[in-house]
Design a protein around this motif. Sequence first.
Motif, PDB file in Angstrom:
ATOM      1  N   LYS A 206      -4.078   2.641  -4.990  1.00 46.49           N
ATOM      2  CA  LYS A 206      -2.845   3.023  -4.287  1.00 46.49           C
ATOM      3  C   LYS A 206      -2.032   1.793  -3.890  1.00 46.49           C
ATOM      4  N   LEU A 207      -1.858   0.869  -4.867  1.00 48.49           N
ATOM      5  CA  LEU A 207      -1.116  -0.364  -4.639  1.00 48.49           C
ATOM      6  C   LEU A 207       0.053  -0.471  -5.606  1.00 48.49           C
ATOM      7  N   VAL A 208       1.145  -1.008  -5.113  1.00 47.99           N
ATOM      8  CA  VAL A 208       2.310  -1.305  -5.939  1.00 47.99           C
ATOM      9  C   VAL A 208       2.624  -2.776  -5.730  1.00 47.99           C
TER      10      VAL A 208
ATOM     11  N   SER B 254       0.880  -1.152   0.000  1.00 49.99           N
ATOM     12  CA  SER B 254       0.000   0.000   0.000  1.00 49.99           C
ATOM     13  C   SER B 254       0.925   1.211   0.000  1.00 49.99           C
ATOM     14  N   CYS B 255       0.761   2.060  -1.001  1.00 44.20           N
ATOM     15  CA  CYS B 255       1.722   3.137  -1.217  1.00 44.20           C
ATOM     16  C   CYS B 255       0.978   4.437  -1.502  1.00 44.20           C
ATOM     17  N   SER B 256       1.532   5.552  -1.060  1.00 47.21           N
ATOM     18  CA  SER B 256       0.865   6.848  -1.206  1.00 47.21           C
ATOM     19  C   SER B 256       1.073   7.464  -2.590  1.00 47.21           C
ATOM     20  N   VAL B 257       0.697   6.720  -3.630  1.00 44.43           N
ATOM     21  CA  VAL B 257       0.784   7.240  -5.001  1.00 44.43           C
ATOM     22  C   VAL B 257      -0.532   7.942  -5.339  1.00 44.43           C
ATOM     23  N   ASP B 258      -0.445   9.143  -5.967  1.00 40.58           N
ATOM     24  CA  ASP B 258      -1.677   9.849  -6.288  1.00 40.58           C
ATOM     25  C   ASP B 258      -1.820  10.200  -7.755  1.00 40.58           C
ATOM     26  N   CYS B 259      -0.756  10.148  -8.532  1.00 43.01           N
ATOM     27  CA  CYS B 259      -0.849  10.643  -9.906  1.00 43.01           C
ATOM     28  C   CYS B 259       0.062   9.839 -10.837  1.00 43.01           C
ATOM     29  N   HIS B 260       0.009  10.174 -12.096  1.00 45.86           N
ATOM     30  CA  HIS B 260       0.806   9.461 -13.090  1.00 45.86           C
ATOM     31  C   HIS B 260       2.300   9.746 -12.942  1.00 45.86           C
ATOM     32  N   SER B 261       2.649  10.912 -12.434  1.00 45.71           N
ATOM     33  CA  SER B 261       4.076  11.188 -12.236  1.00 45.71           C
ATOM     34  C   SER B 261       4.635  10.322 -11.106  1.00 45.71           C
ATOM     35  N   CYS B 262       3.796  10.000 -10.109  1.00 50.18           N
ATOM     36  CA  CYS B 262       4.213   9.072  -9.045  1.00 50.18           C
ATOM     37  C   CYS B 262       4.475   7.687  -9.642  1.00 50.18           C
ATOM     38  N   LYS B 263       3.558   7.275 -10.503  1.00 50.63           N
ATOM     39  CA  LYS B 263       3.704   5.978 -11.167  1.00 50.63           C
ATOM     40  C   LYS B 263       4.988   5.954 -11.992  1.00 50.63           C
ATOM     41  N   GLU B 264       5.240   7.012 -12.739  1.00 51.45           N
ATOM     42  CA  GLU B 264       6.448   7.087 -13.566  1.00 51.45           C
ATOM     43  C   GLU B 264       7.710   7.031 -12.708  1.00 51.45           C
ATOM     44  N   LYS B 265       7.674   7.724 -11.575  1.00 55.87           N
ATOM     45  CA  LYS B 265       8.825   7.741 -10.670  1.00 55.87           C
ATOM     46  C   LYS B 265       9.135   6.333 -10.168  1.00 55.87           C
ATOM     47  N   ILE B 266       8.097   5.596  -9.794  1.00 55.97           N
ATOM     48  CA  ILE B 266       8.287   4.222  -9.313  1.00 55.97           C
ATOM     49  C   ILE B 266       8.757   3.323 -10.452  1.00 55.97           C
ATOM     50  N   MET B 267       8.136   3.462 -11.625  1.00 54.28           N
ATOM     51  CA  MET B 267       8.479   2.610 -12.766  1.00 54.28           C
ATOM     52  C   MET B 267       9.885   2.882 -13.295  1.00 54.28           C
ATOM     53  N   LYS B 268      10.428   4.065 -13.025  1.00 50.90           N
ATOM     54  CA  LYS B 268      11.785   4.374 -13.465  1.00 50.90           C
ATOM     55  C   LYS B 268      12.843   3.917 -12.477  1.00 50.90           C
ATOM     56  N   ASN B 269      12.473   3.737 -11.208  1.00 54.01           N
ATOM     57  CA  ASN B 269      13.469   3.427 -10.181  1.00 54.01           C
ATOM     58  C   ASN B 269      13.435   1.989  -9.655  1.00 54.01           C
TER      59      ASN B 269
ATOM     60  N   LYS C  57      12.512   5.440   0.052  1.00 59.34           N
ATOM     61  CA  LYS C  57      13.547   6.376  -0.409  1.00 59.34           C
ATOM     62  C   LYS C  57      13.009   7.329  -1.467  1.00 59.34           C
ATOM     63  N   LEU C  58      11.945   6.906  -2.151  1.00 59.42           N
ATOM     64  CA  LEU C  58      11.313   7.759  -3.159  1.00 59.42           C
ATOM     65  C   LEU C  58      10.270   8.678  -2.526  1.00 59.42           C
ATOM     66  N   ASP C  59      10.260   8.747  -1.201  1.00 58.86           N
ATOM     67  CA  ASP C  59       9.366   9.622  -0.415  1.00 58.86           C
ATOM     68  C   ASP C  59       7.900   9.206  -0.453  1.00 58.86           C
ATOM     69  N   TYR C  60       7.634   7.908  -0.338  1.00 60.05           N
ATOM     70  CA  TYR C  60       6.260   7.418  -0.247  1.00 60.05           C
ATOM     71  C   TYR C  60       6.057   6.757   1.104  1.00 60.05           C
ATOM     72  N   ASP C  61       4.828   6.850   1.616  1.00 64.65           N
ATOM     73  CA  ASP C  61       4.444   6.094   2.803  1.00 64.65           C
ATOM     74  C   ASP C  61       4.061   4.699   2.323  1.00 64.65           C
ATOM     75  N   VAL C  62       4.694   3.687   2.904  1.00 62.05           N
ATOM     76  CA  VAL C  62       4.543   2.319   2.386  1.00 62.05           C
ATOM     77  C   VAL C  62       4.188   1.368   3.520  1.00 62.05           C
ATOM     78  N   LYS C  63       3.220   0.470   3.249  1.00 57.16           N
ATOM     79  CA  LYS C  63       2.881  -0.626   4.155  1.00 57.16           C
ATOM     80  C   LYS C  63       2.803  -1.906   3.328  1.00 57.16           C
ATOM     81  N   VAL C  64       3.285  -2.999   3.893  1.00 56.00           N
ATOM     82  CA  VAL C  64       3.192  -4.296   3.230  1.00 56.00           C
ATOM     83  C   VAL C  64       1.793  -4.845   3.423  1.00 56.00           C
ATOM     84  N   MET C  65       1.164  -5.219   2.335  1.00 51.67           N
ATOM     85  CA  MET C  65      -0.186  -5.793   2.400  1.00 51.67           C
ATOM     86  C   MET C  65      -0.082  -7.269   2.780  1.00 51.67           C
ATOM     87  N   PRO C  66      -1.068  -7.783   3.529  1.00 54.96           N
ATOM     88  CA  PRO C  66      -1.044  -9.213   3.882  1.00 54.96           C
ATOM     89  C   PRO C  66      -1.101 -10.081   2.624  1.00 54.96           C
TER      90      PRO C  66
END
Length: 102
Positions: free
Chosen positions: A66-68, A34-49, A88-97
């Motif tokens: 809001k899942l990765v 569960s990740c605090s992604v809100d927009c397409h630029s967030c998605k791009e940032k994750i997909m690039k790193n 490290k990419l500045d997202y709030d992250v929780k591991v889903m069960p």
Amino acid sequence: MKNLKLVLATLILFIGVTSSFAKDKPKVKEVTYSCSVDCHSCKEKIMKNIPYEKGVKSVNVNIEDKLVTVSFREDKNTTEGVKKALEKLDYDVKVMPQTEKK
């Protein structure tokens, strides 16, 4: 007799060498975060790193939920290692069960 011993020695050597190369394939684990992604630029940032993290095989970002979801080799990375990479990419992250797949 010498030929028989030579053939047996070669056969034993061949079996020993081939069995050392026959190792189990590394396991691939799929984890959803569960990740605090809100927009397409967030998605791009994750997909690039994230694909460049050790052992990562695939990454899928779902903005609406809001899942990765990340698949990675267990011998190269861990659930916590991928979580730290997302943080490290500045997202709030929780591991889903984990749920059992059928």
